[in-house]
Design a protein around this motif. Sequence first.
Motif, PDB file in Angstrom:
ATOM      1  N   PRO A 184       0.811  -1.226   0.000  1.00 56.25           N
ATOM      2  CA  PRO A 184       0.000   0.000   0.000  1.00 56.25           C
ATOM      3  C   PRO A 184       0.844   1.276   0.000  1.00 56.25           C
ATOM      4  O   PRO A 184       0.451   2.280  -0.610  1.00 56.25           O
ATOM      5  N   SER A 185       1.992   1.244   0.670  1.00 61.69           N
ATOM      6  CA  SER A 185       2.843   2.429   0.721  1.00 61.69           C
ATOM      7  C   SER A 185       3.384   2.781  -0.658  1.00 61.69           C
ATOM      8  O   SER A 185       3.379   3.951  -1.069  1.00 61.69           O
ATOM      9  N   LEU A 186       3.841   1.776  -1.403  1.00 61.32           N
ATOM     10  CA  LEU A 186       4.345   2.047  -2.750  1.00 61.32           C
ATOM     11  C   LEU A 186       3.225   2.496  -3.682  1.00 61.32           C
ATOM     12  O   LEU A 186       3.441   3.330  -4.562  1.00 61.32           O
ATOM     13  N   ALA A 187       2.026   1.950  -3.492  1.00 63.16           N
ATOM     14  CA  ALA A 187       0.895   2.382  -4.312  1.00 63.16           C
ATOM     15  C   ALA A 187       0.585   3.857  -4.065  1.00 63.16           C
ATOM     16  O   ALA A 187       0.241   4.594  -5.003  1.00 63.16           O
ATOM     17  N   GLN A 188       0.713   4.318  -2.821  1.00 62.28           N
ATOM     18  CA  GLN A 188       0.515   5.738  -2.529  1.00 62.28           C
ATOM     19  C   GLN A 188       1.631   6.583  -3.147  1.00 62.28           C
ATOM     20  O   GLN A 188       1.383   7.688  -3.645  1.00 62.28           O
ATOM     21  N   LEU A 189       2.852   6.069  -3.106  1.00 65.47           N
ATOM     22  CA  LEU A 189       3.964   6.790  -3.722  1.00 65.47           C
ATOM     23  C   LEU A 189       3.745   6.956  -5.224  1.00 65.47           C
ATOM     24  O   LEU A 189       4.042   8.010  -5.789  1.00 65.47           O
ATOM     25  N   ARG A 190       3.225   5.926  -5.878  1.00 72.14           N
ATOM     26  CA  ARG A 190       2.978   6.021  -7.319  1.00 72.14           C
ATOM     27  C   ARG A 190       1.921   7.089  -7.608  1.00 72.14           C
ATOM     28  O   ARG A 190       2.047   7.875  -8.550  1.00 72.14           O
ATOM     29  N   PHE A 191       0.870   7.120  -6.804  1.00 73.43           N
ATOM     30  CA  PHE A 191      -0.161   8.136  -7.003  1.00 73.43           C
ATOM     31  C   PHE A 191       0.410   9.530  -6.796  1.00 73.43           C
ATOM     32  O   PHE A 191       0.142  10.457  -7.580  1.00 73.43           O
ATOM     33  N   SER A 192       1.199   9.697  -5.751  1.00 72.60           N
ATOM     34  CA  SER A 192       1.790  11.009  -5.480  1.00 72.60           C
ATOM     35  C   SER A 192       2.710  11.440  -6.614  1.00 72.60           C
ATOM     36  O   SER A 192       2.721  12.614  -7.003  1.00 72.60           O
ATOM     37  N   LEU A 193       3.470  10.491  -7.160  1.00 74.19           N
ATOM     38  CA  LEU A 193       4.372  10.830  -8.252  1.00 74.19           C
ATOM     39  C   LEU A 193       3.604  11.253  -9.493  1.00 74.19           C
ATOM     40  O   LEU A 193       3.987  12.201 -10.189  1.00 74.19           O
ATOM     41  N   ALA A 194       2.504  10.561  -9.780  1.00 76.59           N
ATOM     42  CA  ALA A 194       1.721  10.900 -10.968  1.00 76.59           C
ATOM     43  C   ALA A 194       1.056  12.260 -10.846  1.00 76.59           C
ATOM     44  O   ALA A 194       0.884  12.968 -11.834  1.00 76.59           O
ATOM     45  N   THR A 195       0.687  12.642  -9.630  1.00 76.28           N
ATOM     46  CA  THR A 195      -0.007  13.915  -9.439  1.00 76.28           C
ATOM     47  C   THR A 195       0.929  15.055  -9.061  1.00 76.28           C
ATOM     48  O   THR A 195       0.497  16.209  -9.017  1.00 76.28           O
ATOM     49  N   HIS A 196       2.207  14.735  -8.785  1.00 74.17           N
ATOM     50  CA  HIS A 196       3.204  15.759  -8.446  1.00 74.17           C
ATOM     51  C   HIS A 196       4.516  15.418  -9.157  1.00 74.17           C
ATOM     52  O   HIS A 196       5.570  15.323  -8.536  1.00 74.17           O
ATOM     53  N   CYS A 197       4.420  15.218 -10.470  1.00 71.06           N
ATOM     54  CA  CYS A 197       5.587  14.751 -11.229  1.00 71.06           C
ATOM     55  C   CYS A 197       6.718  15.768 -11.267  1.00 71.06           C
ATOM     56  O   CYS A 197       7.837  15.444 -11.657  1.00 71.06           O
ATOM     57  N   ASP A 198       6.430  17.017 -10.847  1.00 77.90           N
ATOM     58  CA  ASP A 198       7.473  18.043 -10.848  1.00 77.90           C
ATOM     59  C   ASP A 198       8.227  18.124  -9.526  1.00 77.90           C
ATOM     60  O   ASP A 198       9.105  18.957  -9.359  1.00 77.90           O
ATOM     61  N   SER A 199       7.886  17.256  -8.567  1.00 76.43           N
ATOM     62  CA  SER A 199       8.531  17.279  -7.257  1.00 76.43           C
ATOM     63  C   SER A 199       9.833  16.488  -7.297  1.00 76.43           C
ATOM     64  O   SER A 199       9.819  15.251  -7.305  1.00 76.43           O
ATOM     65  N   GLN A 200      10.953  17.181  -7.313  1.00 78.35           N
ATOM     66  CA  GLN A 200      12.243  16.504  -7.334  1.00 78.35           C
ATOM     67  C   GLN A 200      12.502  15.748  -6.034  1.00 78.35           C
ATOM     68  O   GLN A 200      13.159  14.696  -6.037  1.00 78.35           O
ATOM     69  N   ASP A 201      12.005  16.271  -4.909  1.00 79.22           N
ATOM     70  CA  ASP A 201      12.181  15.579  -3.632  1.00 79.22           C
ATOM     71  C   ASP A 201      11.479  14.230  -3.647  1.00 79.22           C
ATOM     72  O   ASP A 201      12.004  13.235  -3.137  1.00 79.22           O
ATOM     73  N   LEU A 202      10.289  14.192  -4.236  1.00 81.60           N
ATOM     74  CA  LEU A 202       9.543  12.938  -4.315  1.00 81.60           C
ATOM     75  C   LEU A 202      10.237  11.952  -5.248  1.00 81.60           C
ATOM     76  O   LEU A 202      10.351  10.762  -4.927  1.00 81.60           O
ATOM     77  N   VAL A 203      10.702  12.423  -6.385  1.00 78.25           N
ATOM     78  CA  VAL A 203      11.433  11.563  -7.318  1.00 78.25           C
ATOM     79  C   VAL A 203      12.678  10.990  -6.647  1.00 78.25           C
ATOM     80  O   VAL A 203      12.980   9.792  -6.778  1.00 78.25           O
ATOM     81  N   GLN A 204      13.394  11.830  -5.914  1.00 83.66           N
ATOM     82  CA  GLN A 204      14.608  11.378  -5.233  1.00 83.66           C
ATOM     83  C   GLN A 204      14.286  10.327  -4.176  1.00 83.66           C
ATOM     84  O   GLN A 204      15.012   9.336  -4.019  1.00 83.66           O
ATOM     85  N   LEU A 205      13.190  10.526  -3.433  1.00 82.86           N
ATOM     86  CA  LEU A 205      12.790   9.561  -2.413  1.00 82.86           C
ATOM     87  C   LEU A 205      12.481   8.205  -3.046  1.00 82.86           C
ATOM     88  O   LEU A 205      12.935   7.161  -2.555  1.00 82.86           O
TER      89      LEU A 205
END
Length: 271
Positions: A184-205
């Motif tokens: 479930p945690s990775l599924a949330q990360l995928r959703f966050s990445l798709a909706t905030h694809c410009d977040s370099q901090d999220l991509v790095q995490l």
Amino acid sequence: MSGKHHMSDHPVSPELGPLLKHWRERLEPRRIPGINTSRRRLRPGLTQDEVASLTGVAGSWYRQLESRHPRPVSEQFVERLALVLRLDEAERMILYRLTLGQTPLPDMPRGDVDTGGKFQPFLDALLPNPAFLSNLCWDILAHNHPLETWFPWLSDERNLMRFVFLHPEAREYLVNWHTDWAAPSLAQLRFSLATHCDSQDLVQLIDEILEGSEEARKLWAMNEARVHSDGDVRRLRLPAHPDEEIQIRIMSFAPLSNWDLRAIVIVRLSP
């Protein structure tokens, strides 16, 4: 975009293809009207030609959409495709982001807030339940005292996702780690990445997690997505009582001033 029937100028992401394949292959043909189920199928789910027929496009055109060089699409087609593939809320938003560069819902309000001063009284008022506030990247920005008792690792690691995937002790504390916590945690990360694809901090995490965890890489390849964990019932072991499992319910809230923040309350359920 001037209308649903016009092609978008936004380039379709090459990341779309594997997701489309995953979504169509999980479908049950017998439950979809108009699909011939009498012949023997070599692969699960729908074929590319069947999805093309249901969405009203040529098979060759749809096959190119699943390729690494997809063509621009219209919002009308994206809406039909989401219906045909039976996408849930998170998956539909991902489809829109990867094809049109936008979300089908109004953008969530985001603003700067004084996380320490503004939310600490709220977290303290939730006693005796452990509670914390985290941001888009799951950094724990504020928490109440009971959380330190439940999660003493906070003194060394302030990021919830890094703890789950990169700290070996997480597998001891979090019962059914693979299915109830990691997936479930990775599924949330995928959703966050798709909706905030410009977040370099999220991509790095995400890169850090995938590089550091073989299990995470395998789960990421499953292409699952979900919006939140609100209401989930899970089990964990407290560090002070490692031989005892307790059942908890996760309650999630987002302040209207900044939907990228999330307040999490952990409620212990009666045995």
